[in-house]
Design a protein around this motif. Structure first.
Motif, PDB file in Angstrom:
ATOM      1  N   THR A 170       0.849  -1.189   0.000  1.00  0.00           N
ATOM      2  CA  THR A 170       0.000   0.000   0.000  1.00  0.00           C
ATOM      3  C   THR A 170       0.881   1.234   0.000  1.00  0.00           C
ATOM      4  O   THR A 170       1.804   1.340   0.813  1.00  0.00           O
ATOM      5  CB  THR A 170      -0.921   0.014   1.236  1.00  0.00           C
ATOM      6  N   MET A 171       0.591   2.139  -0.917  1.00  0.00           N
ATOM      7  CA  MET A 171       1.388   3.359  -1.021  1.00  0.00           C
ATOM      8  C   MET A 171       0.470   4.568  -1.101  1.00  0.00           C
ATOM      9  O   MET A 171      -0.622   4.488  -1.667  1.00  0.00           O
ATOM     10  CB  MET A 171       2.293   3.317  -2.255  1.00  0.00           C
ATOM     11  N   THR A 172       0.922   5.674  -0.544  1.00  0.00           N
ATOM     12  CA  THR A 172       0.175   6.928  -0.580  1.00  0.00           C
ATOM     13  C   THR A 172       0.984   7.964  -1.349  1.00  0.00           C
ATOM     14  O   THR A 172       2.165   8.181  -1.065  1.00  0.00           O
ATOM     15  CB  THR A 172      -0.115   7.434   0.839  1.00  0.00           C
ATOM     16  N   PHE A 173       0.333   8.584  -2.333  1.00  0.00           N
ATOM     17  CA  PHE A 173       0.964   9.624  -3.132  1.00  0.00           C
ATOM     18  C   PHE A 173       0.202  10.933  -2.935  1.00  0.00           C
ATOM     19  O   PHE A 173      -1.029  10.923  -2.781  1.00  0.00           O
ATOM     20  CB  PHE A 173       0.957   9.263  -4.617  1.00  0.00           C
ATOM     21  N   PRO A 174       0.889  12.075  -2.935  1.00  0.00           N
ATOM     22  CA  PRO A 174       0.183  13.358  -2.815  1.00  0.00           C
ATOM     23  C   PRO A 174      -0.608  13.649  -4.082  1.00  0.00           C
ATOM     24  O   PRO A 174      -0.212  13.264  -5.181  1.00  0.00           O
ATOM     25  CB  PRO A 174       1.331  14.361  -2.621  1.00  0.00           C
ATOM     26  N   ALA A 175      -1.734  14.339  -3.928  1.00  0.00           N
ATOM     27  CA  ALA A 175      -2.575  14.667  -5.090  1.00  0.00           C
ATOM     28  C   ALA A 175      -3.349  15.949  -4.799  1.00  0.00           C
ATOM     29  O   ALA A 175      -4.574  15.991  -4.911  1.00  0.00           O
ATOM     30  CB  ALA A 175      -3.521  13.515  -5.408  1.00  0.00           C
ATOM     31  N   ARG A 176      -2.631  16.977  -4.404  1.00  0.00           N
ATOM     32  CA  ARG A 176      -3.266  18.271  -4.158  1.00  0.00           C
ATOM     33  C   ARG A 176      -3.121  19.109  -5.424  1.00  0.00           C
ATOM     34  O   ARG A 176      -2.150  19.825  -5.616  1.00  0.00           O
ATOM     35  CB  ARG A 176      -2.625  18.971  -2.955  1.00  0.00           C
ATOM     36  N   PHE A 177      -4.105  18.976  -6.287  1.00  0.00           N
ATOM     37  CA  PHE A 177      -4.049  19.609  -7.594  1.00  0.00           C
ATOM     38  C   PHE A 177      -5.277  20.493  -7.792  1.00  0.00           C
ATOM     39  O   PHE A 177      -6.258  20.425  -7.049  1.00  0.00           O
ATOM     40  CB  PHE A 177      -4.002  18.546  -8.702  1.00  0.00           C
ATOM     41  N   MET A 178      -5.212  21.322  -8.807  1.00  0.00           N
ATOM     42  CA  MET A 178      -6.329  22.168  -9.199  1.00  0.00           C
ATOM     43  C   MET A 178      -7.008  21.511 -10.395  1.00  0.00           C
ATOM     44  O   MET A 178      -6.419  21.371 -11.463  1.00  0.00           O
ATOM     45  CB  MET A 178      -5.812  23.561  -9.563  1.00  0.00           C
ATOM     46  N   LEU A 179      -8.236  21.066 -10.204  1.00  0.00           N
ATOM     47  CA  LEU A 179      -8.976  20.403 -11.276  1.00  0.00           C
ATOM     48  C   LEU A 179      -9.648  21.438 -12.163  1.00  0.00           C
ATOM     49  O   LEU A 179     -10.405  22.281 -11.691  1.00  0.00           O
ATOM     50  CB  LEU A 179     -10.031  19.461 -10.692  1.00  0.00           C
ATOM     51  N   VAL A 180      -9.360  21.376 -13.451  1.00  0.00           N
ATOM     52  CA  VAL A 180     -10.033  22.208 -14.447  1.00  0.00           C
ATOM     53  C   VAL A 180     -10.652  21.257 -15.464  1.00  0.00           C
ATOM     54  O   VAL A 180      -9.958  20.406 -16.031  1.00  0.00           O
ATOM     55  CB  VAL A 180      -9.056  23.177 -15.139  1.00  0.00           C
ATOM     56  N   ALA A 181     -11.959  21.361 -15.660  1.00  0.00           N
ATOM     57  CA  ALA A 181     -12.660  20.474 -16.578  1.00  0.00           C
ATOM     58  C   ALA A 181     -13.451  21.297 -17.579  1.00  0.00           C
ATOM     59  O   ALA A 181     -13.805  22.457 -17.321  1.00  0.00           O
ATOM     60  CB  ALA A 181     -13.591  19.536 -15.808  1.00  0.00           C
ATOM     61  N   ALA A 182     -13.708  20.685 -18.726  1.00  0.00           N
ATOM     62  CA  ALA A 182     -14.490  21.352 -19.762  1.00  0.00           C
ATOM     63  C   ALA A 182     -15.523  20.371 -20.315  1.00  0.00           C
ATOM     64  O   ALA A 182     -15.260  19.169 -20.403  1.00  0.00           O
ATOM     65  CB  ALA A 182     -13.583  21.856 -20.890  1.00  0.00           C
ATOM     66  N   MET A 183     -16.681  20.906 -20.678  1.00  0.00           N
ATOM     67  CA  MET A 183     -17.735  20.053 -21.218  1.00  0.00           C
ATOM     68  C   MET A 183     -18.672  20.865 -22.093  1.00  0.00           C
ATOM     69  O   MET A 183     -18.717  22.102 -22.003  1.00  0.00           O
ATOM     70  CB  MET A 183     -18.528  19.410 -20.083  1.00  0.00           C
ATOM     71  N   ASN A 184     -19.391  20.177 -22.965  1.00  0.00           N
ATOM     72  CA  ASN A 184     -20.427  20.811 -23.770  1.00  0.00           C
ATOM     73  C   ASN A 184     -21.696  20.954 -22.933  1.00  0.00           C
ATOM     74  O   ASN A 184     -21.928  20.155 -22.017  1.00  0.00           O
ATOM     75  CB  ASN A 184     -20.718  19.980 -25.019  1.00  0.00           C
ATOM     76  N   PRO A 185     -22.550  21.922 -23.252  1.00  0.00           N
ATOM     77  CA  PRO A 185     -23.779  22.081 -22.470  1.00  0.00           C
ATOM     78  C   PRO A 185     -24.841  21.043 -22.803  1.00  0.00           C
ATOM     79  O   PRO A 185     -25.719  20.771 -21.984  1.00  0.00           O
ATOM     80  CB  PRO A 185     -24.250  23.493 -22.844  1.00  0.00           C
ATOM     81  N   THR A 186     -24.773  20.456 -24.006  1.00  0.00           N
ATOM     82  CA  THR A 186     -25.759  19.465 -24.449  1.00  0.00           C
ATOM     83  C   THR A 186     -25.049  18.373 -25.232  1.00  0.00           C
ATOM     84  O   THR A 186     -23.903  18.544 -25.654  1.00  0.00           O
ATOM     85  CB  THR A 186     -26.827  20.127 -25.358  1.00  0.00           C
ATOM     86  N   PRO A 187     -25.711  17.236 -25.481  1.00  0.00           N
ATOM     87  CA  PRO A 187     -25.052  16.144 -26.222  1.00  0.00           C
ATOM     88  C   PRO A 187     -24.595  16.534 -27.617  1.00  0.00           C
ATOM     89  O   PRO A 187     -23.563  16.035 -28.085  1.00  0.00           O
ATOM     90  CB  PRO A 187     -26.144  15.063 -26.288  1.00  0.00           C
ATOM     91  N   ASP A 188     -25.328  17.422 -28.293  1.00  0.00           N
ATOM     92  CA  ASP A 188     -24.920  17.812 -29.643  1.00  0.00           C
ATOM     93  C   ASP A 188     -23.990  19.017 -29.651  1.00  0.00           C
ATOM     94  O   ASP A 188     -23.630  19.531 -30.714  1.00  0.00           O
ATOM     95  CB  ASP A 188     -26.137  18.066 -30.524  1.00  0.00           C
ATOM     96  N   GLY A 189     -23.608  19.506 -28.483  1.00  0.00           N
ATOM     97  CA  GLY A 189     -22.620  20.569 -28.383  1.00  0.00           C
ATOM     98  C   GLY A 189     -23.176  21.969 -28.459  1.00  0.00           C
ATOM     99  O   GLY A 189     -22.432  22.930 -28.260  1.00  0.00           O
ATOM    100  N   LYS A 190     -24.479  22.123 -28.713  1.00  0.00           N
ATOM    101  CA  LYS A 190     -25.062  23.451 -28.856  1.00  0.00           C
ATOM    102  C   LYS A 190     -25.609  23.952 -27.527  1.00  0.00           C
ATOM    103  O   LYS A 190     -25.789  23.186 -26.580  1.00  0.00           O
ATOM    104  CB  LYS A 190     -26.171  23.421 -29.904  1.00  0.00           C
TER     105      LYS A 190
END
Length: 508
Positions: A336-356
C-alpha cells in the motif's frame, strides 16, 4: 568476511534505509540474495558479476550471501546493483576503505560497469541527509537531482571502477552542486498568454478567481468557444512554486521516471492533460508495483479533463476522495502506497449532447439531463466554480486590441495568495482558500446579517448541499482577497453563487 553498505528504497514518495550485508565465505561457489528481493533484484547478480569482471575485478570464489535489510519489506528494481557490487568487493577484500558507513549508494550497473540513472533519487538523498550520512553516491545523470538537498555531498559515479577508486581515496570526485536560486530565477519558457483570448471576460474573471484560491473549475460551452484555449493558458497566471512545493513535485516526477537526464528541480507548476479514455490506474496510479498516476503528477499544478462527460463514470468517481483529501492511497498485492494529489482540477464540457447551447439544441430535455447526469452530484459539489463559456461574437473576434496579459493577471493572483499565506501562517496544512477546513471557515469567513440572509436565501432557493455552502464561502473569501477586502460582503457572496450554475439547474 562480512561487509555492510547502505542503500535506500522508495515507498510512496518517501525513502527508507536499506542495509546491504554481504558475506563471502568458504563453500560451494555461488551467490544468493535474501531479504524479499523481486525478480529485478535477483537478476542483479548476473549484471553485477559481469560488471565486476569487465571492470577488472574478480568474482569471489566460495559462497556469497547478500542480505537486504529490513528483510520483511519487498525490495524492487535495479537500484541495488552498485551497492551489491561494492559490498562484494569489500567482503572479498578487493576494496579497502573506511568510508562505507558514511555514504548511501544507489545505481544500476551496465555489463561494462557503467552506472545507469535511476528513478526516485531525490527521496533517497533526503533520506540520506535525515539518516546523518555524509553523502550519497549516485549515477551522473541523477547527481543534479540529489544536489538540491543542502548539506549532503553528492558524488556522481560514471562507473564501478570510479566509485571504488573514490571510496579508496585514490580519485577525488568533486561533489555536484546546484544553485537553487538560479533555478527559480530562470524563465519558465514560452507560456501561452491570456492576451490571445478574444472576449470571454466572465470566463477569464472566473479563471483568475480559481487561480487565486486554487479552486476547482468547470467550463461549460459549445465547441469553438475557447474552453481548451483558455485552460492551456491557466498556468501562465498561476503563482510560482515555493521551494517546498517544488521539492514535493520533483519527488513525484522522480519516482515516476518523468525527470529528464540532468534535471535537478521542477520549478514550473505541472499541467497534465489525460485523454478521456484514461483508466482508473492511469489517473490514480497503480499497476503491479504502485506508481504515481496523472492526479499525482499534477500535484501542486493543474489537471485538465477535457470533454468531462466522456470519461468513464467509475474513473471520475475515484477522484472524489483525492479531491477532498489531497492524497491518494493505492493498495495492491505488492503493498500500500500513498501519493500526494493536491491539484487544481479544471474540466471542460459541452452544455448538451450535440454541443449546442440549450436554446439551440435539438436534444430533448431528457437527453440533456442524461448527458449531464454522467457527472455525479458529489463530484460537482467538489468543483467550486461552474462558468459558462458562450460562443464568441464576431465583434469580439475581430477586435484588434489584445486582451489583458497573463503577466498583469498573475500579479493580482500573487497578491491574493500573499494575503492567504499571511492568513494561514498558523495553519500548517492550509496554504490557500480552497484548502480551508471547518475551523478556518469559522475564523476567516465572517459575514454580517444581511450577507448571511442572502446566502440562506440562495441555499433554500437552489437547494444547495452543505458542501456547496462551504465552496461558496471559500470562493467568496478569494473574491474578497482579490479586492483587497478583509471581510466578505454581499457582493462577494452574490458572485460566488453565480458560479454554481449546475447546482442552479440552468442547463436543460
Amino acid at each position: 568476511m562480512l561487509a555492510k553498505v547502505f542503500s535506500s528504497a522508495v515507498n510512496g514518495i518517501d525513502a527508507f534505509s536499506v542495509e546491504v550485508e554481504v558475506d563471502s565465505n568458504w563453500g560451494t561457489t555461488g551467490a544468493v540474495i535474501v531479504g524479499l528481493p523481486d525478480a529485478a533484484v535477483r537478476e542483479s547478480l548476473e549484471r553485477v558479476n559481469t560488471a565486476l569482471v569487465n571492470s577488472g575485478f574478480k568474482v569471489p570464489m566460495g559462497k556469497t550471501t547478500i542480505n537486504l535489510a529490513p528483510a520483511d519489506v519487498r525490495k524492487e528494481g535495479p537500484i541495488y546493483d552498485l551497492p551489491i557490487a561494492i559490498g562484494i568487493l569489500a567482503a572479498s577484500e578487493q576494496l579497502k576503505t573506511d568510508q562505507l558507513d558514511k555514504f548511501v549508494i544507489a545505481g544500476e550497473l551496465a555489463l561494462n560497469g557503467a552506472v545507469r540513472r535511476l528513478n526516485g533519487v531525490l527521496p533517497m538523498a533526503i533520506q540520506a541527509k535525515q539518516a546523518g550520512r555524509k553523502g550519497i553516491i549516485v549515477p551522473v545523470d541523477n547527481a543534479p537531482e540529489a544536489a538540491v538537498v543542502n548539506g549532503l555531498s553528492v558524488i556522481a559515479a560514471k562507473n564501478l571502477r570510479e566509485a571504488v577508486e573514490f571510496l579508496e581515496g585514490n580519485v577525488a570526485i568533486p561533489p555536484t552542486t546546484v544553485d537553487i536560486d538560479a533555478l527559480f530565477a530562470k524563465p519558465p519558457g514560452e507560456l501561452l498568454d491570456m492576451a490571445d483570448v478574444k472576449g470571454q471576460e466572465s470566463v477569464k474573471r472566473a479563471m483568475e478567481i480559481a487561480a487565486s484560491g486554487s479552486h476547482n473549475l468547470l467550463l461549460i460551452g459549445p465547441p469553438g468557444s475557447g474552453k481548451s484555449m483558455m485552460a492551456k493558458r491557466l498556468p501562465s497566471i498561476l503563482p510560482p512554486l515555493t521551494l517546498e512545493e517544488a521539492l514535493e513535485t520533483t519527488k513525484v516526477h522522480s519516482i515516476a521516471g518523468r525527470l529528464k537526464a540532468g534535471q535537478s528541480l521542477i520549478t514550473v507548476r505541472p499541467y497534465r492533460l489525460p485523454h478521456h479514455t484514461a483508466s482508473d490506474a492511469g489517473l490514480l496510479g497503480g499497476n503491479v508495483n504502485p506508481t504515481p498516476g496523472e492526479i499525482s503528477l499534477a500535484h501542486n499544478g493543474v489537471l485538465f479533463l477535457d470533454e468531462l462527460p466522456e470519461f468513464k463514470r467509475s474513473v471520475l468517481e475515484t477522484m472524489r476522495q483525492p479531491l477532498e483529501d489531497g492524497s491518494v492511497t493505492i493498495s495492491r498485492a505488492a503493498g500500500t502506497m500513498t501519493f500526494p494529489a493536491r491539484f487544481m482540477l479544471v474540466a471542460a464540457m459541452n452544455p448538451t449532447p450535440d454541443g449546442k447551447m440549450p436554446e439551440e439544441s435539438k436534444s430533448t430535455p431528457r437527453e440533456i439531463q442524461n448527458y449531464l447526469g454522467r457527472i455525479s452530484g458529489p463530484l460537482l459539489d467538489r468543483i467550486d466554480i461552474h462558468v459558462e463559456a458562450p460562443p464568441v461574437k464576431f465583434r469580439e473576434m475581430s477586435r484588434a486590441a489584445p486582451g489583458e496579459s497573463s503577466k498583469t493577471i498573475r500579479q493580482r493572483v500573487i497578491s491574493a495568495r500573499i494575503r492567504q499565506q499571511e492568513r494561514f501562517k498558523n495553519s500548517p496544512n492550509v496554504n490557500c482558500n480552497s484548502q480551508m477546513g471547518t475551523k478556518e471557515l469559522k475564523a476567516f469567513c465572517q459575514m454580517d446579517d444581511a450577507t448571511l440572509d442572502l446566502l440562506k436565501m440562495a441555499m433554500d432557493e437552489y437547494n444547495l448541499s452543505a458542501r456547496a455552502y462551504d465552496r461558496i464561502l471559500k470562493v467568496s473569501r478569494t473574491i474578497a482577497d482579490l479586492g483587497g477586502e478583509a471581510n466578505i460582503s454581499a457582493d462577494h457572496i452574490s458572485e460566488a453563487i453565480q458560479y454554481r450554475s449546475l447546482d442552479r439547474q440552468i442547463w436543460g
